[in-house]
Design an enzyme around this catalytic site. Structure first.
Site, mmCIF file in Angstrom:
data_model
loop_
_atom_site.group_PDB
_atom_site.id
_atom_site.type_symbol
_atom_site.label_atom_id
_atom_site.label_comp_id
_atom_site.label_asym_id
_atom_site.label_seq_id
_atom_site.Cartn_x
_atom_site.Cartn_y
_atom_site.Cartn_z
ATOM 1 N N LYS A 28 0.919 -1.171 0.009
ATOM 2 C CA LYS A 28 0.072 0.073 0.137
ATOM 3 C C LYS A 28 0.935 1.271 0.030
ATOM 4 C CE LYS A 28 0.640 1.548 4.401
ATOM 5 N NZ LYS A 28 0.846 2.790 4.947
ATOM 6 N N ASP A 82 -6.271 0.145 5.046
ATOM 7 C CA ASP A 82 -4.972 0.765 4.991
ATOM 8 C C ASP A 82 -4.723 1.529 3.610
ATOM 9 O OD1 ASP A 82 -2.714 1.867 6.297
ATOM 10 O OD2 ASP A 82 -1.504 0.107 6.176
ATOM 11 N N GLU A 109 8.508 4.118 3.798
ATOM 12 C CA GLU A 109 8.924 3.037 3.313
ATOM 13 C C GLU A 109 8.858 2.563 1.742
ATOM 14 O OE1 GLU A 109 10.755 1.145 5.287
ATOM 15 O OE2 GLU A 109 10.121 0.949 7.390
HETATM 16 N N1 LIG Z 1 3.946 6.103 11.444
HETATM 17 C C1 LIG Z 1 2.875 5.425 11.236
HETATM 18 O O1 LIG Z 1 1.661 6.248 10.947
HETATM 19 C C2 LIG Z 1 3.017 4.071 10.840
HETATM 20 C C3 LIG Z 1 4.215 3.494 10.522
HETATM 21 N N2 LIG Z 1 4.326 2.022 10.494
HETATM 22 C C4 LIG Z 1 5.587 1.401 10.272
HETATM 23 O O2 LIG Z 1 6.370 1.431 11.231
HETATM 24 C C5 LIG Z 1 7.731 1.307 11.038
HETATM 25 C C6 LIG Z 1 8.341 2.620 11.878
HETATM 26 O O3 LIG Z 1 7.739 3.862 11.383
HETATM 27 P P1 LIG Z 1 7.797 5.284 12.309
HETATM 28 O O4 LIG Z 1 8.078 4.809 13.699
HETATM 29 O O5 LIG Z 1 6.611 5.812 11.729
HETATM 30 O O6 LIG Z 1 8.872 5.845 11.649
HETATM 31 P P2 LIG Z 1 10.112 6.949 11.989
HETATM 32 O O7 LIG Z 1 10.593 7.499 10.867
HETATM 33 O O8 LIG Z 1 9.501 8.030 12.781
HETATM 34 O O9 LIG Z 1 10.953 6.085 12.959
HETATM 35 C C7 LIG Z 1 11.781 5.056 12.549
HETATM 36 C C8 LIG Z 1 12.425 4.323 13.523
HETATM 37 O O10 LIG Z 1 13.475 3.570 13.229
HETATM 38 C C9 LIG Z 1 14.632 3.867 13.952
HETATM 39 N N3 LIG Z 1 15.861 3.536 13.311
HETATM 40 C C10 LIG Z 1 16.122 3.807 12.118
HETATM 41 N N4 LIG Z 1 17.289 3.467 11.739
HETATM 42 C C11 LIG Z 1 17.718 2.335 12.869
HETATM 43 C C12 LIG Z 1 18.964 1.720 12.988
HETATM 44 N N5 LIG Z 1 20.085 1.468 12.167
HETATM 45 N N6 LIG Z 1 19.034 1.141 14.452
HETATM 46 C C13 LIG Z 1 17.832 1.297 15.139
HETATM 47 N N7 LIG Z 1 16.935 1.941 14.863
HETATM 48 C C14 LIG Z 1 17.031 2.520 13.904
HETATM 49 C C15 LIG Z 1 14.545 5.368 14.211
HETATM 50 O O11 LIG Z 1 15.321 5.512 15.216
HETATM 51 P P3 LIG Z 1 15.917 7.123 15.291
HETATM 52 O O12 LIG Z 1 14.590 8.008 15.917
HETATM 53 O O13 LIG Z 1 16.817 7.130 16.474
HETATM 54 O O14 LIG Z 1 16.221 7.830 13.917
HETATM 55 C C16 LIG Z 1 13.237 5.307 14.508
HETATM 56 O O15 LIG Z 1 12.963 5.028 15.989
HETATM 57 C C17 LIG Z 1 7.886 1.847 9.455
HETATM 58 O O16 LIG Z 1 8.093 0.515 8.911
HETATM 59 C C18 LIG Z 1 6.266 2.170 9.234
HETATM 60 O O17 LIG Z 1 6.246 1.911 7.751
HETATM 61 C C19 LIG Z 1 3.120 1.257 10.455
HETATM 62 C C20 LIG Z 1 1.773 1.796 10.657
HETATM 63 C C21 LIG Z 1 1.775 3.304 10.976
HETATM 64 O O1 LIG Z 2 0.814 3.135 7.513
HETATM 65 C C1 LIG Z 2 0.551 4.056 7.804
HETATM 66 C C2 LIG Z 2 -0.940 4.322 8.022
HETATM 67 O O2 LIG Z 2 -1.653 2.881 8.157
HETATM 68 C C3 LIG Z 2 1.210 5.219 7.814
HETATM 69 O O3 LIG Z 2 1.847 5.626 6.596
HETATM 70 P P1 LIG Z 2 2.979 6.266 6.172
HETATM 71 O O4 LIG Z 2 4.279 5.413 6.700
HETATM 72 O O5 LIG Z 2 3.044 6.592 4.942
HETATM 73 O O6 LIG Z 2 3.028 7.516 7.049
#
Ligand SMILES: NC(=O)C1=CN([C@@H]2O[C@H](COP(=O)(O)OP(=O)(O)OC[C@H]3O[C@@H](n4cnc5c(N)ncnc54)[C@H](OP(=O)(O)O)[C@@H]3O)[C@@H](O)[C@H]2O)C=CC1
Ligand SMILES: O=C(CO)COP(=O)(O)O
Length: 332
Positions: free
Chosen positions: A192, A245, A282
């Site tokens: 997605k 989603d 992503e």
């Molecule tokens: N945000 C959303 O709405 C949603 C996100 N997701 C999924 O969740 C996952 C995380 O997303 P999200 O939290 O939003 O992304 P962010 O960009 O906010 O955070 C990414 C995270 O990955 C960490 N990270 C990156 N590189 C490393 C590394 N080498 N070692 C350890 N940690 C690392 C970052 O650490 P640091 O902060 O220190 O850089 C941070 O905690 C993704 O796969 C996303 O698709 C799923 C549903 C909803």
């Molecule tokens: O997965 C998500 C909503 O379900 C968040 O989307 P993004 O990673 O594009 O912000």
């Protein structure tokens, strides 16, 4: 009450940690940035990744120490950017309690191997599939962080594990449904994002509802075909993790993938859109992996291929859409 650990103090790790804390559990966060860990412990905020929350539950604590964060965990939730998950998790191999369930929140495919996160997590931790679960659904982190009603799906081959995770993450504003379709849930979450990039790009270029709906629908068809080829249950695609989603991500400027695409559509380069992104998009590395998986399984991926040409060759939105139209198939 369960002892829950969240690896990755990004936007979603922190918002989901709050969901679990609000469900009555103790939550320990782990991250690599001292500033974030300190803010969670002393100010009950994550000003870097989730500034929308002014006060996180006090049952959420954080540490930089890998051994400490997992030592008592019953459920370990992984919310690290997908391309870095393997490298980050390998540091935890050998530290994870032998009965802990490991849950991936990540929505991406590893570009260097074309593997899903269930494969990456179980390989990196040497974890049996019975102790793995994947969570996915329409969960824009900012809305969940504001405690707006939302739901997700938790998938595991082990029904008991899925139910344990569902119980730990269900509260009065967040509901978790269970399924055994790990592959389907993983493919929905990852693909997605590719569709959201393309929809965002079309919106950014000024196109309206028809174009967006076409891309979303063709994206769903592509996701369904590739997912089924990998063994997913077709029913998953019409559920929360699939259509649900797609609707949320492709329709909201809160989505990093949608916004990344919109910035491309407005004329930014990939480098400029990356610099402007508020967190990980992503779909960018995942697009190439989807094209590779399509080739490997003999499934046409016209949308991912056209989007890959945007990302790798810099073609315009008009060219991307014309490549989508040029796809030889006329079967819906
Ligand atoms: N945000 C959303 O709405 C949603 C996100 N997701 C999924 O969740 C996952 C995380 O997303 P999200 O939290 O939003 O992304 P962010 O960009 O906010 O955070 C990414 C995270 O990955 C960490 N990270 C990156 N590189 C490393 C590394 N080498 N070692 C350890 N940690 C690392 C970052 O650490 P640091 O902060 O220190 O850089 C941070 O905690 C993704 O796969 C996303 O698709 C799923 C549903 C909803
Ligand atoms: O997965 C998500 C909503 O379900 C968040 O989307 P993004 O990673 O594009 O912000």
């Amino acid at each position: 009450m369960a002892q829950v650990t969240v690896l990755g103090a990004g936007a979603w790790g922190t918002a989901f940690g709050q969901v679990v804390a609000d469900a009555g559990n103790d939550v320990m966060m782990w991250g690599i940035e001292p500033e974030i860990i300190d803010a969670i412990n002393t100010k009950h905020t994550n000003p870097v990744r989730l500034p929308v929350v002014k006060e996180l539950p006090h049952s959420m604590r954080a540490t930089l120490d890998r051994a400490e964060v997992v030592k008592d965990a019953e459920i370990i939730i992984v919310a690290i950017a997908a391309q870095f998950a393997r490298q980050a998790l390998e540091e935890f191999a050998g530290l994870i309690p032998s009965n802990a369930i490991v849950v991936s929140l990540m929505k991406g495919i590893e570009r260097s191997t074309d593997k899903r996160m269930d494969e990456v997590v179980t390989e990196a931790l040497n974890l049996p599939m019975e102790r793995f679960a994947a969570v996915s659904g329409p969960n824009l982190s900012k809305e969940v962080a504001q405690r707006q009603p939302a739901a997700a799906v938790v998938a595991s081959v082990n029904r008991q594990a899925a139910e344990k995770v569902a119980a730990a993450a269900t509260n009065d504003y967040f509901k978790m449904f269970v399924t055994d379709d790990v592959v389907g849930v993983e493919m929905c979450g990852s693909l997605k994002n590719v569709t959201a990039l393309a929809v965002g790009m079309a919106r950014g270029a000024g196109y309206g509802e028809n174009t967006a709906a076409m891309i979303e629908t063709r994206g769903l068809a592509e996701l369904t075909a590739l997912g089924e080829a990998l063994g997913a249950n077709p029913r998953t695609f019409s559920g929360l993790a699939g259509v649900g989603d797609l609707i949320a991500t492709c329709g909201s400027p809160l989505s990093r993938n949608y916004t990344f695409g919109a910035n491309l559509g407005k004329g930014m380069s990939v480098e400029e859109a990356t610099a402007a992104s508020n967190g990980v998009a992503e779909g960018v590395p995942t697009t190439a992996a989807v094209v590779a998986l399509g080739k490997q399984y003999g499934v046409p991926t016209p949308l991912a291929s056209a989007m890959n040409n945007v990302l790798e060759q810099g073609i315009s939105c008009a060219e991307m859409l014309s490549q989508l139209f040029a796809d030889g198939s006329i079967e819906e």
